[in-house]
Scaffold this motif. Structure first.
Motif, PDB file in Angstrom:
ATOM      1  N   GLU A  27       0.982  -1.230   0.392  1.00  0.00           N
ATOM      2  CA  GLU A  27      -0.034  -0.222   0.091  1.00  0.00           C
ATOM      3  C   GLU A  27       0.584   1.623  -0.007  1.00  0.00           C
ATOM      4  O   GLU A  27       0.568   2.693  -0.309  1.00  0.00           O
ATOM      5  N   LYS A  50       1.316   6.645   1.381  1.00  0.00           N
ATOM      6  CA  LYS A  50       0.406   6.194   1.302  1.00  0.00           C
ATOM      7  C   LYS A  50      -0.577   6.394   0.521  1.00  0.00           C
ATOM      8  O   LYS A  50      -1.009   7.550   1.076  1.00  0.00           O
ATOM      9  N   GLY A  51      -1.650   5.850   0.165  1.00  0.00           N
ATOM     10  CA  GLY A  51      -2.491   6.461  -0.129  1.00  0.00           C
ATOM     11  C   GLY A  51      -1.855   8.328  -1.010  1.00  0.00           C
ATOM     12  O   GLY A  51      -1.731   7.686  -1.843  1.00  0.00           O
TER      13      GLY A  51
END
Length: 92
Positions: A27, A50-51
């Motif tokens: 991720e 992240k993201g």
């Protein structure tokens, strides 16, 4: 000789990316960001995202590479990089 040193440094960067990604998981996006400073010095920093997070620390790797050349275990360096990321991000 210079080309061999560049290759060894690039191998270190690639290994750092691989190991940080292995520790943090899929991720996360891990990449090298090269920054040209005011004094015309180029520095390589590890960026961990992240993201959709837009702001993340740029962890400069020159000192880590010097320690690696002196025999510091790569696992220890990876742990330190991850800890710096966690300390400077909102993921605690």
């Amino acid at each position: 000789m210079v080309e061999e040193q560049k290759r060894k440094y690039q191998d270190f960067l690639d290994h750092m990316i691989t190991e940080v990604k292995r520790e943090l998981g899929d991720e996360y996006v891990i990449q090298i960001n090269t920054v040209l400073k005011n004094n015309n010095v180029s520095l390589d920093g590890l960026v961990i995202r992240k993201g959709e997070v837009k702001i993340t620390p740029n962890i400069y790797l020159h000192e880590f590479y010097q320690r690696y050349l002196k025999g510091t275990d790569m696992r220890l360096l990876v742990e330190e990089v991850i800890q710096i990321y966690l300390d400077k991000s909102d993921e605690q």
